[in-house]
Scaffold this motif. Structure first.
Motif, PDB file in Angstrom:
ATOM      1  N   PRO A   1       0.797  -1.426  -0.100  1.00 29.72           N
ATOM      2  CA  PRO A   1       0.276  -0.370   0.199  1.00 29.72           C
ATOM      3  C   PRO A   1       0.769   1.281   0.044  1.00 29.72           C
ATOM      4  O   PRO A   1       1.974   0.983   0.504  1.00 29.72           O
ATOM      5  CB  PRO A   1      -0.617  -0.485   1.532  1.00 29.72           C
ATOM      6  N   LYS A   2       0.038   2.433  -0.308  1.00 28.28           N
ATOM      7  CA  LYS A   2       1.021   3.442  -0.579  1.00 28.28           C
ATOM      8  C   LYS A   2       0.924   4.283   0.414  1.00 28.28           C
ATOM      9  O   LYS A   2       2.164   5.029   0.985  1.00 28.28           O
ATOM     10  CB  LYS A   2       0.742   4.964  -1.590  1.00 28.28           C
ATOM     11  N   HIS A   3      -0.020   4.458   1.996  1.00 27.13           N
ATOM     12  CA  HIS A   3      -0.362   4.561   2.718  1.00 27.13           C
ATOM     13  C   HIS A   3      -0.268   3.237   3.470  1.00 27.13           C
ATOM     14  O   HIS A   3      -1.016   2.692   4.158  1.00 27.13           O
ATOM     15  CB  HIS A   3      -1.091   5.402   3.255  1.00 27.13           C
ATOM     16  N   GLU A   4       0.934   3.578   4.952  1.00 26.79           N
ATOM     17  CA  GLU A   4       0.544   2.867   5.907  1.00 26.79           C
ATOM     18  C   GLU A   4       1.958   2.762   6.732  1.00 26.79           C
ATOM     19  O   GLU A   4       3.232   3.509   6.230  1.00 26.79           O
ATOM     20  CB  GLU A   4       1.265   0.961   5.128  1.00 26.79           C
ATOM     21  N   VAL A   5       1.212   2.221   8.373  1.00 28.63           N
ATOM     22  CA  VAL A   5       2.182   3.006   9.247  1.00 28.63           C
ATOM     23  C   VAL A   5       2.642   1.174   9.434  1.00 28.63           C
ATOM     24  O   VAL A   5       2.813   0.389   9.255  1.00 28.63           O
ATOM     25  CB  VAL A   5       1.384   2.980  10.436  1.00 28.63           C
ATOM     26  N   ARG A   6       4.570   1.603   9.338  1.00 27.22           N
ATOM     27  CA  ARG A   6       4.747   0.722   9.841  1.00 27.22           C
ATOM     28  C   ARG A   6       6.149   0.730  10.610  1.00 27.22           C
ATOM     29  O   ARG A   6       6.992   1.242  10.433  1.00 27.22           O
ATOM     30  CB  ARG A   6       6.102   0.414   8.575  1.00 27.22           C
ATOM     31  N   ALA A   7       5.971   0.508  11.863  1.00 33.63           N
ATOM     32  CA  ALA A   7       6.385   1.399  12.974  1.00 33.63           C
ATOM     33  C   ALA A   7       7.065   0.402  13.948  1.00 33.63           C
ATOM     34  O   ALA A   7       7.108  -1.545  13.394  1.00 33.63           O
ATOM     35  CB  ALA A   7       5.578   1.832  13.990  1.00 33.63           C
ATOM     36  N   ALA A   8       8.206   0.453  14.326  1.00 34.22           N
ATOM     37  CA  ALA A   8       8.736  -0.249  16.034  1.00 34.22           C
ATOM     38  C   ALA A   8       9.163   0.513  16.674  1.00 34.22           C
ATOM     39  O   ALA A   8       9.852   1.562  16.537  1.00 34.22           O
ATOM     40  CB  ALA A   8      10.099  -0.704  15.101  1.00 34.22           C
ATOM     41  N   TRP A   9       9.092  -0.384  17.901  1.00 38.87           N
ATOM     42  CA  TRP A   9       9.230   0.218  19.689  1.00 38.87           C
ATOM     43  C   TRP A   9      10.628   0.198  19.579  1.00 38.87           C
ATOM     44  O   TRP A   9      11.423  -0.924  19.631  1.00 38.87           O
ATOM     45  CB  TRP A   9       7.969  -0.967  20.462  1.00 38.87           C
TER      46      TRP A   9
END
Length: 501
Positions: free
Chosen positions: A40-48
């Motif tokens: 997807p063009k818009h997506e949150v890909r987060a890491a703590w």
């Protein structure tokens, strides 16, 4: 639950509410070969990035100029690796247990930085993290543990600097630990004083609240006096839920009064309560720790929720659907328990994480968070490689927050492209403007070997969060040089302008 690699089917004989159509769509989606699925063009890909006990960072104590640089380099190494895999969000631990990782006038520095309580590391870790994230086009969210204050040994080590000494009226002991008392009216004010420091002084993109809840099954939590004084006829459970909700509301409105574009999120217990599809088996946010998270979403006092969905099978999928269905348009980003890939932590196999990512995408959730970054850095069971090669193959922009601002900036103008030596390209444009004059928009640069540039395709994103009106494009592979370029402007709420090309 029956599943094979790349396939998810949720099944219960007594589950009359499960819709066949969603199962069929999900089945078809998950059988698609990964190469056929454009990310997807818009997506949150987060890491703590966990600082408590130095679990993820830092390993080195900052006591000399050399060790300061080494400590910073350790964080840079993490950020570089996240950037290389097209992550776009870093949840940087900023407050742990009554101590912090920034220069505060309220609480002391965490000892993990220097090896001693309130030791000055010679630089401001939060300011450094924000600047380094922004250099790489990533967001930096200040991750703040809220209610717990640590065990007796920790509190004693903080001495007079501990909030238990400075504001004992809002602190309570419980099971050999100390906590802020959610039922005391001054607790929310104290937490907001810390949040205010962070939001006013630092260019953070979000504030992320952890452990904004009561301890689990805390029937004997030491708040009976507060309950008698402030309960006003409510039963204990409802009063406690109201207390947590009031803190959430107070912090949310406080942040928005300072900087509306700063995202406010919480990581609640991963199951809200029993669903029509599947029970929570006695472990849920609503009853166990008094978090009425769907109430927060319905009231609009959260921008994002990162439910700690560190479960497999029917512990994950029906509850992820429940979060999304009750989201009120806010962003739901399941926290994935990738630490269970470590044999010392659990017995997960990496295909479990793959199925969960496929599921979040199939059902339109806003992205996923990975707990913790160590297991990405270590490439546990090859997860980092799988993300980089199969799932995060192209950059992703942040999903917009139209409930805060839905007006995009104007389009940049006068795009100019000039070829430099050694195969480099210089791309310039005239600045865009935004309706929020407090923040100049940043820019996304796209490139393609066809014209016009398809800006809907994330594979054409060359760079994001460019702050000036110039970008130097250096092809990684000479044979993959882009011939055509385009630029858009993006505001702090994720609204993207029309294209200039």
């Amino acid at each position: 639950m029956f599943h094979r690699r790349g396939e998810i089917i949720i099944y219960r004989k007594q589950d009359s509410n499960m819709k066949k159509s969603s199962l069929i769509l999900l089945y078809i989606f998950c059988l698609l070969p990964l190469a056929a699925q454009r990310p997807p063009k818009h997506e949150v890909r987060a890491a703590w990035v966990t600082a408590v006990y130095g679990l993820d960072w830092p390993r080195t104590r900052a006591t000399t100029p050399e060790s300061i640089r080494k400590q910073q380099d350790e964080l840079v190494e993490i950020l570089d690796k996240l950037k290389a895999a097209n992550f776009n969000t870093v949840l940087f631990q900023t407050r742990t247990r009554g101590d912090v990782l920034y220069k505060s006038s309220i609480e002391p520095y965490n000892s993990i930085l220097t090896g001693k309580t309130d030791g000055n590391p010679g630089y401001d870790p939060l300011a450094f993290a924000v600047a380094e994230c922004h250099k790489r086009g990533m967001e930096c969210h200040a991750w703040m543990v809220t209610i717990p204050l640590g065990n007796r040994k920790h509190v004693a080590a903080l001495g007079k600097a501990s909030v238990t000494k400075r504001k004992p009226a809002i602190c309570v002991p419980y099971k050999r630990e100390y906590f802020l008392n959610p039922g005391h009216p001054q607790t929310k004010e104290y937490l907001m004083s810390l949040v205010r420091e962070v939001v006013e002084r630092y260019d953070v993109d979000g504030v992320h609240f952890d452990y904004l809840r009561y301890p689990e099954h805390a029937l004997r939590f030491s708040d009976s006096y507060t309950y008698k004084k402030y309960g006003n006829g409510r039963d204990l459970a409802q009063w406690r839920r109201d207390n947590i909700t009031e803190i959430v509301r107070y912090l949310y409105k406080g942040v928005k009064a300072l900087k509306p574009w700063v995202k406010v999120s919480t990581c609640p217990v991963g199951k809200y309560r029993d669903t029509a599809r599947y029970p929570s088996r006695g472990w849920n946010a609503f009853h166990t720790v008094y978090q009425d998270v769907q109430g927060w979403l319905g009231e609009g006092i959260q921008d994002q929720i990162y439910p700690m969905m560190y479960f497999r099978g029917n512990g994950f999928y029906p509850f992820a659907l429940d979060w999304q269905e009750q989201s009120n348009g806010r962003q739901i980003i399941p926290g994935l328990g990738i630490y269970f890939l470590d044999p010392g932590e659990g017995n997960w196999t990496v295909d479990e994480v793959e199925r969960q990512i496929n599921f979040t995408r199939a059902h339109g959730l806003a992205g996923e968070g990975h707990y913790r970054v160590k297991y990405l850095m270590d490439n546990t069971q090859g997860l980092y490689d799988i993300l980089q090669e199969n799932y995060y193959t192209a950059p992703a922009l942040q999903p917009a927050m139209p409930w805060i601002d839905n007006v995009p900036p104007t389009a940049p103008t006068q795009l100019n492209v000039g070829k430099l030596a050694d195969g480099y390209w210089k791309i310039t444009w005239q600045a865009a403007t935004d309706n929020d004059k407090r923040n100049a928009p940043t820019y996304v640069v796209y490139g393609s070997d066809t014209y016009p540039v398809d800006t809907a395709n994330p594979e054409n994103i060359l760079a994001q969060r460019i702050q000036g009106t110039e970008y130097i494009y250096a092809p990684i592979r000479p044979w993959n040089t882009r011939k055509y370029f385009a630029v858009t402007a993006v505001d702090r709420c994720g609204n993207e302008s029309p294209v200039c090309q």
